[in-house]
Scaffold this motif. Sequence first.
Motif, short mmCIF file in Angstrom:
data_model
loop_
_atom_site.label_atom_id
_atom_site.label_comp_id
_atom_site.label_asym_id
_atom_site.label_seq_id
_atom_site.Cartn_x
_atom_site.Cartn_y
_atom_site.Cartn_z
N UNK A 88 2.93 -11.21 -13.94
CA UNK A 88 3.24 -10.38 -12.78
C UNK A 88 4.50 -9.59 -13.09
N UNK A 89 4.37 -8.26 -13.07
CA UNK A 89 5.51 -7.41 -13.41
C UNK A 89 5.97 -6.57 -12.22
N UNK A 90 5.38 -6.76 -11.06
CA UNK A 90 5.80 -6.01 -9.89
C UNK A 90 4.75 -6.06 -8.80
N UNK A 91 4.95 -5.27 -7.77
CA UNK A 91 4.00 -5.14 -6.68
C UNK A 91 4.05 -3.72 -6.15
N UNK A 92 2.93 -3.26 -5.64
CA UNK A 92 2.82 -1.88 -5.16
C UNK A 92 2.19 -1.86 -3.78
N UNK A 93 2.70 -1.00 -2.94
CA UNK A 93 2.14 -0.79 -1.61
C UNK A 93 1.16 0.37 -1.68
N UNK A 94 -0.13 0.05 -1.53
CA UNK A 94 -1.19 1.05 -1.60
C UNK A 94 -1.85 1.19 -0.24
N UNK A 95 -2.28 2.38 0.08
CA UNK A 95 -3.05 2.63 1.29
C UNK A 95 -4.41 3.18 0.92
N UNK A 96 -5.44 2.76 1.65
CA UNK A 96 -6.80 3.22 1.43
C UNK A 96 -7.36 3.77 2.73
N UNK A 97 -8.07 4.86 2.63
CA UNK A 97 -8.74 5.44 3.80
C UNK A 97 -10.03 6.11 3.34
#
Length: 407
Positions: A270-279
Amino acid sequence: MNNGYQEYLYVIHFQGCTWQNDNMVFMALSLRLLFSEQVEYSILAISAVVFLAALGFLIWQIYRYCTQFRVLQRADGQPAKRGGFQNGKQAMNKVQYEELSHRLSPGSSCTNLGSNLDLASLEDLEEEHIQGSLRFSLFYDQLQSKMVVTVLDAQDLAVRDFSHSVDPFVWVRLMWAEREDKEKNSMRCLLHEWQTRIVKNSCCPVFGDQFSCILAEDEVSRVTVRFEVRDFDKYSRHGVLGETRASLNTLKISYPLELRQDLQVPRKDIVGEALLSLKYMPTSQRLEVGVLKIHTVCYHNKTERALYARTIVTCNQSRLRHQRTTQKKRREVTVFNEVMTFVLPDQQIKECSIEVSVYEIQPSKKSSKNLIGHIQVKKNKTGENEHWKQMMQSLRQPVANWHLIYI
Protein backbone atom coordinates in the motif's frame (compact mmCIF):
# COMPACT_ATOMS: atom_id res chain seq x y z
CA MET A 1 10.20 -9.39 -109.68
CA ASN A 2 9.00 -6.89 -112.34
CA ASN A 3 11.01 -3.89 -113.86
CA GLY A 4 13.94 -4.38 -111.52
CA TYR A 5 11.59 -3.91 -108.61
CA GLN A 6 11.92 -6.51 -105.99
CA GLU A 7 8.79 -7.30 -104.18
CA TYR A 8 9.37 -8.50 -100.71
CA LEU A 9 6.82 -10.57 -99.01
CA TYR A 10 6.59 -9.99 -95.32
CA VAL A 11 4.44 -12.24 -93.36
CA ILE A 12 4.18 -11.42 -89.63
CA HIS A 13 2.01 -13.29 -87.19
CA PHE A 14 1.14 -11.47 -83.95
CA GLN A 15 -1.86 -12.09 -81.70
CA GLY A 16 -4.03 -13.60 -84.38
CA CYS A 17 -3.32 -10.82 -87.02
CA THR A 18 -1.54 -11.25 -90.40
CA TRP A 19 0.17 -8.50 -92.43
CA GLN A 20 0.97 -9.31 -96.09
CA ASN A 21 2.39 -6.67 -98.47
CA ASP A 22 0.92 -3.83 -96.37
CA ASN A 23 -2.55 -5.35 -96.73
CA MET A 24 -3.97 -6.20 -93.31
CA VAL A 25 -6.05 -9.29 -93.14
CA PHE A 26 -7.64 -10.22 -89.82
CA MET A 27 -7.89 -13.84 -89.14
CA ALA A 28 -9.45 -15.54 -86.24
CA LEU A 29 -6.72 -17.67 -84.90
CA SER A 30 -6.92 -19.81 -81.83
CA LEU A 31 -3.74 -19.79 -79.85
CA ARG A 32 -2.83 -22.89 -78.04
CA LEU A 33 -0.06 -23.34 -75.54
CA LEU A 34 1.63 -26.54 -76.32
CA PHE A 35 2.76 -27.75 -72.89
CA SER A 36 3.11 -31.22 -71.53
CA GLU A 37 0.46 -32.50 -69.15
CA GLN A 38 2.91 -32.38 -66.23
CA VAL A 39 3.52 -28.65 -66.68
CA GLU A 40 -0.19 -27.94 -67.03
CA TYR A 41 -1.02 -29.78 -63.80
CA SER A 42 1.82 -27.96 -62.00
CA ILE A 43 0.48 -24.56 -63.04
CA LEU A 44 -3.01 -25.57 -61.96
CA ALA A 45 -1.79 -26.73 -58.55
CA ILE A 46 0.18 -23.51 -57.97
CA SER A 47 -2.85 -21.41 -58.90
CA ALA A 48 -5.04 -23.36 -56.47
CA VAL A 49 -2.51 -22.91 -53.61
CA VAL A 50 -2.25 -19.16 -54.22
CA PHE A 51 -6.02 -18.83 -54.31
CA LEU A 52 -6.48 -20.75 -51.04
CA ALA A 53 -3.74 -18.69 -49.34
CA ALA A 54 -5.37 -15.42 -50.42
CA LEU A 55 -8.77 -16.66 -49.27
CA GLY A 56 -7.38 -17.71 -45.88
CA PHE A 57 -5.67 -14.34 -45.39
CA LEU A 58 -8.91 -12.53 -46.21
CA ILE A 59 -10.87 -14.63 -43.72
CA TRP A 60 -8.23 -14.00 -41.02
CA GLN A 61 -8.39 -10.22 -41.58
CA ILE A 62 -12.19 -10.27 -41.35
CA TYR A 63 -11.98 -12.28 -38.11
CA ARG A 64 -9.50 -9.81 -36.58
CA TYR A 65 -11.67 -6.87 -37.53
CA CYS A 66 -14.81 -8.44 -36.05
CA THR A 67 -13.15 -9.43 -32.76
CA GLN A 68 -11.07 -6.31 -32.08
CA PHE A 69 -13.28 -3.56 -33.47
CA ARG A 70 -16.85 -4.36 -32.66
CA VAL A 71 -19.37 -1.97 -34.03
CA LEU A 72 -21.51 -0.78 -31.19
CA GLN A 73 -25.09 0.24 -31.81
CA ARG A 74 -26.64 3.13 -29.95
CA ALA A 75 -30.11 3.04 -28.52
CA ASP A 76 -31.49 4.84 -31.58
CA GLY A 77 -29.90 2.34 -33.93
CA GLN A 78 -27.02 4.58 -35.07
CA PRO A 79 -23.49 3.18 -34.83
CA ALA A 80 -21.36 4.58 -32.05
CA LYS A 81 -17.95 6.08 -32.68
CA ARG A 82 -15.14 3.58 -32.35
CA GLY A 83 -13.26 3.93 -29.10
CA GLY A 84 -16.22 5.36 -27.20
CA PHE A 85 -14.28 8.40 -25.98
CA GLN A 86 -14.90 12.10 -25.92
CA ASN A 87 -11.80 14.14 -26.54
CA GLY A 88 -10.78 16.80 -24.07
CA LYS A 89 -11.34 17.24 -20.35
CA GLN A 90 -14.76 18.48 -19.42
CA ALA A 91 -14.97 21.12 -16.76
CA MET A 92 -16.13 19.67 -13.47
CA ASN A 93 -19.20 20.82 -11.68
CA LYS A 94 -17.20 22.61 -8.99
CA VAL A 95 -20.10 22.79 -6.58
CA GLN A 96 -20.65 19.04 -6.64
CA TYR A 97 -17.09 17.78 -6.70
CA GLU A 98 -15.51 20.33 -4.36
CA GLU A 99 -18.23 19.59 -1.81
CA LEU A 100 -17.39 15.89 -2.09
CA SER A 101 -13.68 16.69 -1.85
CA HIS A 102 -14.07 18.77 1.32
CA ARG A 103 -16.55 16.39 2.90
CA LEU A 104 -14.35 13.33 2.44
CA SER A 105 -10.83 13.53 3.83
CA PRO A 106 -8.25 10.82 4.56
CA GLY A 107 -9.14 8.86 7.65
CA SER A 108 -12.71 10.15 7.92
CA SER A 109 -15.63 7.93 8.86
CA CYS A 110 -16.88 7.97 5.27
CA THR A 111 -13.59 6.62 3.98
CA ASN A 112 -13.69 3.33 2.13
CA LEU A 113 -10.13 2.03 1.99
CA GLY A 114 -10.98 -0.67 -0.50
CA SER A 115 -11.10 -4.37 0.14
CA ASN A 116 -9.13 -7.53 -0.40
CA LEU A 117 -10.95 -7.94 -3.71
CA ASP A 118 -8.98 -5.04 -5.15
CA LEU A 119 -5.74 -6.69 -4.17
CA ALA A 120 -6.85 -10.16 -5.23
CA SER A 121 -7.75 -8.91 -8.68
CA LEU A 122 -4.12 -7.93 -9.21
CA GLU A 123 -2.78 -11.34 -8.25
CA ASP A 124 -2.63 -13.82 -11.10
CA LEU A 125 -0.23 -16.35 -9.65
CA GLU A 126 -0.98 -19.51 -7.71
CA GLU A 127 1.09 -21.15 -5.02
CA GLU A 128 1.96 -24.20 -7.13
CA HIS A 129 3.44 -22.01 -9.89
CA ILE A 130 6.05 -20.49 -7.58
CA GLN A 131 9.36 -22.27 -7.26
CA GLY A 132 13.05 -21.48 -6.95
CA SER A 133 15.18 -19.29 -4.71
CA LEU A 134 17.15 -16.05 -4.90
CA ARG A 135 20.57 -15.26 -3.42
CA PHE A 136 21.44 -11.65 -2.61
CA SER A 137 23.69 -9.55 -0.39
CA LEU A 138 22.90 -6.51 1.80
CA PHE A 139 25.36 -4.04 3.30
CA TYR A 140 25.06 -0.62 4.95
CA ASP A 141 28.18 1.56 4.96
CA GLN A 142 27.84 3.75 8.04
CA LEU A 143 30.77 5.99 7.11
CA GLN A 144 29.28 6.95 3.74
CA SER A 145 25.60 6.49 4.73
CA LYS A 146 25.25 4.22 1.72
CA MET A 147 22.97 1.24 1.25
CA VAL A 148 24.40 -1.44 -1.06
CA VAL A 149 22.22 -4.21 -2.55
CA THR A 150 23.76 -7.00 -4.66
CA VAL A 151 21.68 -9.53 -6.61
CA LEU A 152 23.84 -12.66 -6.95
CA ASP A 153 21.94 -15.54 -8.55
CA ALA A 154 18.72 -17.57 -8.66
CA GLN A 155 18.08 -21.31 -8.79
CA ASP A 156 15.37 -23.67 -10.06
CA LEU A 157 13.10 -21.02 -11.57
CA ALA A 158 9.83 -22.08 -13.23
CA VAL A 159 9.72 -22.18 -17.03
CA ARG A 160 6.97 -21.10 -19.39
CA ASP A 161 4.62 -23.85 -20.48
CA PHE A 162 4.58 -22.96 -24.18
CA SER A 163 8.32 -22.39 -24.71
CA HIS A 164 9.86 -24.45 -21.89
CA SER A 165 12.34 -21.63 -21.28
CA VAL A 166 12.69 -18.53 -19.15
CA ASP A 167 14.55 -15.19 -19.53
CA PRO A 168 14.74 -13.95 -15.92
CA PHE A 169 15.67 -10.60 -14.45
CA VAL A 170 15.13 -9.10 -10.98
CA TRP A 171 13.30 -5.88 -10.11
CA VAL A 172 14.61 -4.42 -6.83
CA ARG A 173 12.60 -1.91 -4.80
CA LEU A 174 13.44 -0.12 -1.55
CA MET A 175 10.17 0.44 0.32
CA TRP A 176 10.15 2.93 3.22
CA ALA A 177 7.43 2.49 5.85
CA GLU A 178 5.51 5.44 7.24
CA ARG A 179 5.68 3.96 10.75
CA GLU A 180 8.27 1.68 12.26
CA ASP A 181 6.03 -1.25 13.03
CA LYS A 182 5.44 -4.79 11.87
CA GLU A 183 2.06 -4.25 10.25
CA LYS A 184 1.91 -5.59 6.72
CA ASN A 185 -0.78 -3.08 5.74
CA SER A 186 1.12 0.02 6.83
CA MET A 187 1.50 2.65 4.13
CA ARG A 188 4.85 2.67 2.35
CA CYS A 189 6.83 4.88 0.04
CA LEU A 190 9.02 3.79 -2.87
CA LEU A 191 12.52 5.20 -2.34
CA HIS A 192 14.50 3.58 -5.14
CA GLU A 193 14.05 0.90 -7.75
CA TRP A 194 16.52 -0.89 -10.01
CA GLN A 195 16.53 -3.65 -12.60
CA THR A 196 19.19 -6.28 -13.16
CA ARG A 197 20.34 -7.44 -16.55
CA ILE A 198 18.35 -10.11 -18.40
CA VAL A 199 19.80 -13.62 -18.53
CA LYS A 200 18.54 -15.46 -21.60
CA ASN A 201 17.17 -19.00 -21.39
CA SER A 202 18.36 -19.94 -17.89
CA CYS A 203 16.57 -21.47 -14.91
CA CYS A 204 19.64 -20.85 -12.74
CA PRO A 205 20.80 -17.36 -13.79
CA VAL A 206 23.86 -15.63 -12.36
CA PHE A 207 23.41 -11.84 -12.12
CA GLY A 208 26.10 -10.18 -9.99
CA ASP A 209 24.46 -6.74 -10.31
CA GLN A 210 25.12 -4.23 -7.52
CA PHE A 211 23.06 -1.14 -6.66
CA SER A 212 23.58 1.59 -4.07
CA CYS A 213 21.92 4.73 -2.73
CA ILE A 214 22.35 7.28 0.03
CA LEU A 215 20.24 6.45 3.10
CA ALA A 216 20.28 8.01 6.56
CA GLU A 217 21.19 5.59 9.34
CA ASP A 218 18.05 6.31 11.38
CA GLU A 219 15.91 5.42 8.34
CA VAL A 220 17.42 1.98 7.73
CA SER A 221 15.12 0.22 10.21
CA ARG A 222 12.05 1.38 8.24
CA VAL A 223 13.25 0.02 4.90
CA THR A 224 12.20 -3.28 3.32
CA VAL A 225 14.03 -4.52 0.23
CA ARG A 226 11.65 -6.21 -2.20
CA PHE A 227 13.07 -8.53 -4.86
CA GLU A 228 10.66 -9.46 -7.65
CA VAL A 229 11.88 -12.08 -10.13
CA ARG A 230 10.34 -11.59 -13.57
CA ASP A 231 10.39 -13.37 -16.92
CA PHE A 232 11.22 -11.02 -19.78
CA ASP A 233 8.69 -10.91 -22.63
CA LYS A 234 9.46 -8.71 -25.62
CA TYR A 235 5.91 -8.60 -26.98
CA SER A 236 3.72 -8.64 -23.87
CA ARG A 237 3.75 -8.08 -20.13
CA HIS A 238 6.64 -9.58 -18.25
CA GLY A 239 5.74 -12.70 -16.32
CA VAL A 240 6.19 -12.76 -12.53
CA LEU A 241 8.06 -15.79 -11.19
CA GLY A 242 7.87 -14.86 -7.51
CA GLU A 243 9.28 -12.50 -4.93
CA THR A 244 11.20 -12.36 -1.69
CA ARG A 245 11.64 -9.62 0.90
CA ALA A 246 14.19 -8.57 3.47
CA SER A 247 13.17 -6.26 6.32
CA LEU A 248 16.23 -4.32 7.47
CA ASN A 249 14.95 -3.77 11.02
CA THR A 250 15.62 -7.44 11.80
CA LEU A 251 19.00 -7.78 10.05
CA LYS A 252 22.51 -6.75 11.01
CA ILE A 253 24.00 -5.37 7.82
CA SER A 254 26.93 -3.33 9.15
CA TYR A 255 28.95 -6.03 7.38
CA PRO A 256 27.98 -7.63 4.03
CA LEU A 257 25.23 -10.15 4.76
CA GLU A 258 24.52 -12.85 2.17
CA LEU A 259 21.09 -14.52 2.15
CA ARG A 260 19.28 -17.11 0.07
CA GLN A 261 15.48 -17.13 0.31
CA ASP A 262 12.77 -19.15 -1.39
CA LEU A 263 10.47 -17.25 -3.74
CA GLN A 264 6.94 -16.57 -2.53
CA VAL A 265 3.66 -15.47 -4.13
CA PRO A 266 3.99 -11.71 -4.80
CA ARG A 267 1.91 -9.39 -2.67
CA LYS A 268 1.19 -5.73 -3.21
CA ASP A 269 2.29 -2.86 -0.98
CA ILE A 270 0.00 0.00 0.00
CA VAL A 271 1.61 3.23 -1.16
CA GLY A 272 -1.29 5.65 -0.70
CA GLU A 273 -4.99 6.25 -1.13
CA ALA A 274 -7.02 8.25 -3.62
CA LEU A 275 -10.45 9.85 -3.47
CA LEU A 276 -12.27 8.96 -6.68
CA SER A 277 -15.76 9.89 -7.79
CA LEU A 278 -17.87 7.93 -10.29
CA LYS A 279 -20.98 9.05 -12.11
CA TYR A 280 -22.87 7.28 -14.90
CA MET A 281 -25.52 9.00 -17.03
CA PRO A 282 -27.52 6.37 -18.96
CA THR A 283 -29.32 8.87 -21.20
CA SER A 284 -26.15 10.37 -22.65
CA GLN A 285 -24.28 7.09 -22.03
CA ARG A 286 -21.35 8.80 -20.33
CA LEU A 287 -19.11 7.66 -17.49
CA GLU A 288 -17.36 10.36 -15.47
CA VAL A 289 -14.31 9.41 -13.43
CA GLY A 290 -13.21 12.16 -11.06
CA VAL A 291 -9.79 12.28 -9.41
CA LEU A 292 -10.32 14.48 -6.35
CA LYS A 293 -7.45 13.86 -3.92
CA ILE A 294 -4.40 11.62 -3.65
CA HIS A 295 -2.83 10.91 -0.26
CA THR A 296 0.70 9.49 -0.35
CA VAL A 297 3.58 9.11 2.08
CA CYS A 298 6.10 11.89 1.45
CA TYR A 299 9.68 10.90 2.18
CA HIS A 300 11.74 13.97 3.13
CA ASN A 301 13.46 14.92 -0.08
CA LYS A 302 14.76 18.30 -1.20
CA THR A 303 13.91 17.62 -4.85
CA GLU A 304 10.58 19.09 -5.97
CA ARG A 305 8.20 16.42 -7.25
CA ALA A 306 4.81 16.48 -9.00
CA LEU A 307 1.99 13.97 -9.38
CA TYR A 308 -0.51 13.16 -12.09
CA ALA A 309 -3.03 10.36 -12.61
CA ARG A 310 -3.88 8.45 -15.80
CA THR A 311 -7.27 6.77 -16.19
CA ILE A 312 -7.97 3.85 -18.53
CA VAL A 313 -11.42 2.31 -19.04
CA THR A 314 -11.49 -1.27 -20.35
CA CYS A 315 -14.72 -2.87 -21.52
CA ASN A 316 -15.20 -6.40 -22.87
CA GLN A 317 -11.41 -6.81 -23.03
CA SER A 318 -11.20 -3.77 -25.30
CA ARG A 319 -9.18 -0.86 -23.94
CA LEU A 320 -10.60 2.59 -24.60
CA ARG A 321 -8.40 5.62 -24.99
CA HIS A 322 -6.98 7.01 -21.76
CA GLN A 323 -6.98 10.46 -20.18
CA ARG A 324 -4.68 12.05 -17.64
CA THR A 325 -4.91 14.87 -15.15
CA THR A 326 -2.73 17.93 -15.03
CA GLN A 327 0.45 17.92 -12.96
CA LYS A 328 0.18 19.02 -9.35
CA LYS A 329 2.97 19.66 -6.88
CA ARG A 330 3.29 16.63 -4.65
CA ARG A 331 2.13 17.10 -1.09
CA GLU A 332 0.97 14.74 1.63
CA VAL A 333 -2.53 15.27 0.23
CA THR A 334 -2.47 16.45 -3.39
CA VAL A 335 -5.75 18.02 -4.57
CA PHE A 336 -6.78 17.61 -8.24
CA ASN A 337 -10.59 17.99 -8.49
CA GLU A 338 -10.56 16.92 -12.16
CA VAL A 339 -12.90 14.67 -14.09
CA MET A 340 -12.47 12.54 -17.20
CA THR A 341 -15.43 11.59 -19.38
CA PHE A 342 -15.84 8.39 -21.40
CA VAL A 343 -18.71 7.42 -23.70
CA LEU A 344 -19.89 4.06 -22.38
CA PRO A 345 -23.07 2.54 -23.90
CA ASP A 346 -25.26 0.18 -21.89
CA GLN A 347 -23.85 -2.81 -23.76
CA GLN A 348 -20.34 -2.04 -22.45
CA ILE A 349 -21.32 -1.16 -18.90
CA LYS A 350 -22.11 -4.83 -18.22
CA GLU A 351 -18.44 -5.75 -18.06
CA CYS A 352 -16.10 -2.87 -17.39
CA SER A 353 -13.04 -1.94 -15.33
CA ILE A 354 -11.44 1.38 -14.44
CA GLU A 355 -7.72 1.55 -13.79
CA VAL A 356 -6.18 4.71 -12.31
CA SER A 357 -2.37 4.85 -12.34
CA VAL A 358 -0.54 7.46 -10.27
CA TYR A 359 2.83 8.74 -11.50
CA GLU A 360 5.50 10.92 -9.96
CA ILE A 361 7.69 13.19 -12.07
CA GLN A 362 10.42 15.77 -11.60
CA PRO A 363 9.45 19.00 -13.36
CA SER A 364 13.14 19.72 -14.00
CA LYS A 365 13.52 16.44 -15.93
CA LYS A 366 11.14 15.86 -18.82
CA SER A 367 11.72 12.10 -19.08
CA SER A 368 11.65 11.31 -15.36
CA LYS A 369 8.45 9.36 -14.73
CA ASN A 370 8.05 6.89 -11.88
CA LEU A 371 5.01 4.76 -11.19
CA ILE A 372 3.58 5.26 -7.69
CA GLY A 373 0.85 2.62 -7.91
CA HIS A 374 -2.48 1.46 -9.35
CA ILE A 375 -6.15 1.53 -8.40
CA GLN A 376 -8.70 -0.76 -10.02
CA VAL A 377 -12.49 -0.47 -9.88
CA LYS A 378 -14.39 -3.03 -11.92
CA LYS A 379 -17.60 -4.86 -12.64
CA ASN A 380 -17.68 -8.26 -14.31
CA LYS A 381 -19.75 -11.41 -14.51
CA THR A 382 -18.56 -12.76 -11.15
CA GLY A 383 -19.00 -9.64 -9.06
CA GLU A 384 -18.59 -5.92 -8.80
CA ASN A 385 -16.70 -3.44 -6.68
CA GLU A 386 -18.67 -1.75 -3.90
CA HIS A 387 -17.99 1.67 -5.37
CA TRP A 388 -19.26 0.51 -8.76
CA LYS A 389 -22.42 -0.83 -7.14
CA GLN A 390 -23.04 2.51 -5.40
CA MET A 391 -22.61 4.35 -8.71
CA MET A 392 -25.20 2.16 -10.45
CA GLN A 393 -27.62 2.69 -7.56
CA SER A 394 -27.20 6.49 -7.73
CA LEU A 395 -27.39 7.25 -11.43
CA ARG A 396 -26.65 10.83 -12.53
CA GLN A 397 -25.12 11.63 -9.12
CA PRO A 398 -21.39 11.55 -8.33
CA VAL A 399 -20.42 8.99 -5.69
CA ALA A 400 -17.02 9.42 -4.01
CA ASN A 401 -14.97 6.82 -2.17
CA TRP A 402 -11.40 6.36 -1.03
CA HIS A 403 -9.37 3.57 -2.66
CA LEU A 404 -6.03 2.14 -1.68
CA ILE A 405 -3.14 2.55 -4.12
CA TYR A 406 -1.10 -0.64 -4.60
CA ILE A 407 2.24 -1.37 -6.17
